[in-house]
Design a protein around this motif. Structure first.
Motif, mmCIF file in Angstrom:
data_model
loop_
_atom_site.group_PDB
_atom_site.id
_atom_site.type_symbol
_atom_site.label_atom_id
_atom_site.label_comp_id
_atom_site.label_asym_id
_atom_site.label_seq_id
_atom_site.Cartn_x
_atom_site.Cartn_y
_atom_site.Cartn_z
ATOM 1 N N ARG A 33 7.799 8.001 1.956
ATOM 2 C CA ARG A 33 7.335 6.867 1.146
ATOM 3 C C ARG A 33 7.293 5.551 1.914
ATOM 4 N NH1 ARG A 33 10.864 9.090 -3.635
ATOM 5 N NH2 ARG A 33 12.480 7.824 -2.673
ATOM 6 N N TYR A 34 7.645 5.553 3.212
ATOM 7 C CA TYR A 34 7.683 4.315 3.998
ATOM 8 C C TYR A 34 6.477 4.279 4.928
ATOM 9 C CZ TYR A 34 9.722 0.264 6.267
ATOM 10 O OH TYR A 34 9.947 -1.012 6.725
ATOM 11 N N PHE A 35 5.803 3.130 4.947
ATOM 12 C CA PHE A 35 4.589 2.973 5.744
ATOM 13 C C PHE A 35 4.675 1.687 6.562
ATOM 14 C CE2 PHE A 35 3.646 5.353 1.946
ATOM 15 C CZ PHE A 35 2.997 6.465 2.442
ATOM 16 N N VAL A 36 3.979 1.670 7.682
ATOM 17 C CA VAL A 36 3.870 0.481 8.513
ATOM 18 C C VAL A 36 2.410 0.307 8.913
ATOM 19 C CG1 VAL A 36 6.234 0.587 9.403
ATOM 20 C CG2 VAL A 36 4.414 1.749 10.641
ATOM 21 N N GLY A 37 2.050 -0.940 9.199
ATOM 22 C CA GLY A 37 0.688 -1.197 9.642
ATOM 23 C C GLY A 37 0.463 -2.674 9.867
ATOM 24 N N LYS A 40 -14.055 -12.697 1.653
ATOM 25 C CA LYS A 40 -14.322 -11.269 1.468
ATOM 26 C C LYS A 40 -13.267 -10.478 2.245
ATOM 27 C CE LYS A 40 -17.931 -7.790 2.183
ATOM 28 N NZ LYS A 40 -17.315 -6.887 1.284
ATOM 29 N N ALA A 41 -12.491 -9.696 1.506
ATOM 30 C CA ALA A 41 -11.403 -8.929 2.121
ATOM 31 C C ALA A 41 -11.944 -7.739 2.916
ATOM 32 C CB ALA A 41 -10.444 -8.436 1.048
ATOM 33 N N MET A 42 -11.309 -7.503 4.049
ATOM 34 C CA MET A 42 -11.541 -6.296 4.832
ATOM 35 C C MET A 42 -10.266 -5.469 4.753
ATOM 36 S SD MET A 42 -13.466 -8.033 8.101
ATOM 37 C CE MET A 42 -12.483 -9.522 8.106
ATOM 38 N N ILE A 43 -10.389 -4.159 4.883
ATOM 39 C CA ILE A 43 -9.234 -3.264 4.803
ATOM 40 C C ILE A 43 -8.920 -2.739 6.206
ATOM 41 C CG2 ILE A 43 -8.313 -1.131 3.794
ATOM 42 C CD1 ILE A 43 -8.798 -3.416 1.761
ATOM 43 N N SER A 44 -7.651 -2.836 6.583
ATOM 44 C CA SER A 44 -7.218 -2.374 7.901
ATOM 45 C C SER A 44 -7.017 -0.864 7.908
ATOM 46 C CB SER A 44 -5.905 -3.061 8.290
ATOM 47 O OG SER A 44 -5.442 -2.541 9.517
ATOM 48 N N ASN A 45 -7.420 -0.242 9.002
ATOM 49 C CA ASN A 45 -7.147 1.179 9.227
ATOM 50 C C ASN A 45 -5.892 1.388 10.064
ATOM 51 O OD1 ASN A 45 -9.437 2.180 7.857
ATOM 52 N ND2 ASN A 45 -10.702 1.620 9.605
ATOM 53 N N ASN A 46 -5.248 0.293 10.474
ATOM 54 C CA ASN A 46 -4.060 0.368 11.332
ATOM 55 C C ASN A 46 -2.810 0.589 10.487
ATOM 56 O OD1 ASN A 46 -5.702 -0.211 13.575
ATOM 57 N ND2 ASN A 46 -5.485 -2.398 13.225
ATOM 58 N N VAL A 47 -2.748 1.732 9.822
ATOM 59 C CA VAL A 47 -1.654 2.062 8.907
ATOM 60 C C VAL A 47 -1.196 3.487 9.194
ATOM 61 C CG1 VAL A 47 -1.055 2.401 6.474
ATOM 62 C CG2 VAL A 47 -2.514 0.504 7.125
ATOM 63 N N THR A 48 0.122 3.710 9.134
ATOM 64 C CA THR A 48 0.658 5.050 9.349
ATOM 65 C C THR A 48 1.934 5.238 8.532
ATOM 66 O OG1 THR A 48 1.420 6.634 11.041
ATOM 67 C CG2 THR A 48 1.999 4.326 11.369
ATOM 68 N N PRO A 49 2.227 6.485 8.135
ATOM 69 C CA PRO A 49 3.564 6.711 7.590
ATOM 70 C C PRO A 49 4.580 6.525 8.715
ATOM 71 C CG PRO A 49 2.385 8.792 7.822
ATOM 72 C CD PRO A 49 1.417 7.708 8.174
ATOM 73 N N LYS A 88 -0.176 9.702 2.594
ATOM 74 C CA LYS A 88 -1.143 8.609 2.655
ATOM 75 C C LYS A 88 -0.702 7.520 1.676
ATOM 76 C CE LYS A 88 -5.212 11.297 3.979
ATOM 77 N NZ LYS A 88 -4.806 11.333 5.323
ATOM 78 N N PRO A 89 -0.681 6.276 2.130
ATOM 79 C CA PRO A 89 -0.267 5.209 1.223
ATOM 80 C C PRO A 89 -1.330 4.918 0.171
ATOM 81 C CG PRO A 89 -1.036 4.256 3.265
ATOM 82 C CD PRO A 89 -1.039 5.752 3.452
ATOM 83 N N LYS A 90 -0.888 4.480 -0.989
ATOM 84 C CA LYS A 90 -1.812 3.992 -2.032
ATOM 85 C C LYS A 90 -2.115 2.519 -1.781
ATOM 86 C CE LYS A 90 -1.261 7.707 -4.706
ATOM 87 N NZ LYS A 90 -1.768 8.273 -5.876
#
Length: 178
Positions: free
Chosen positions: A26-30, A85-94, A104-106
């Motif tokens: 349940r822990y994510f970083v990015g 306008k918001a952009m979404i980062s793909n730099n996310v990992t558990p 996968k984070p919500k």
């Protein structure tokens, strides 16, 4: 009388909450991509909990990296409507990459650069000064909690005479709502 074998002992281990959440998947970083702001235009990066996520967002830690030679102010906002306008980062990992399949984070990391204006609604909870050529680190231990449709936004206030490059990073955990 001294004990001669280990069957009379029990081992107790205290596990820090971030480690426990990571073990549970349940822990994510990015982090955001690089965010440009300055010359009267602002930037921001934040954690956004989608309204249909069915999880609560617990902000554990955040960092703000300043690549410039000038300090700037960062405003920490709870549940605002940020400009641009918001952009979404793909730099996310558990944080726990030993799990299969990887969780996968919500919650999403959103960001915007070179925007006009300031956030609307929400609450500006506090400010921080980010020194030049440095990273400001804040460990919050999961105490900032946001339901679906909530957000934790770090608003980067423009200095008027220079373009600044920064990025914002987060550690968070998610728990299913009851």
């Amino acid at each position: 009388m001294p004990l001669e074998n280990n069957e009379h002992y029990s081992k107790t281990v205290n596990v820090p909450n971030p480690l426990y959440q990571s073990l549970q998947g349940r822990y994510f970083v990015g982090q955001t991509e690089h965010i440009l702001f300055g010359n009267g235009k602002n930037g921001w990066g934040g954690l956004v909990n989608p309204y249909k996520s069915d999880v609560n967002l617990f902000v554990n830690a955040f960092t703000i990296t300043n690549h410039s030679n000038q300090p700037f102010e960062a405003e920490i906002w709870f549940n605002p409507i940020p400009p641009g306008k918001a952009m979404i980062s793909n730099n996310v990992t558990p944080a726990n990459t030993a799990l299969t399949p990887l969780p996968k984070p919500k919650v999403k990391i959103a960001y915007a650069e070179l925007v006009q204006g300031f956030p609307r609604s929400g609450i500006m909870a506090f400010r921080r000064i980010v020194p030049p050529q440095s990273t400001l680190v804040s460990d919050e231990d999961g105490k900032f909690i946001f339901p679906p449709s909530g957000s934790f936004i770090i608003f980067l206030v423009s200095p008027n005479n220079e373009i600044i490059e920064a990025e914002v990073a987060f550690g968070w955990f998610e728990k299913r709502r009851k």
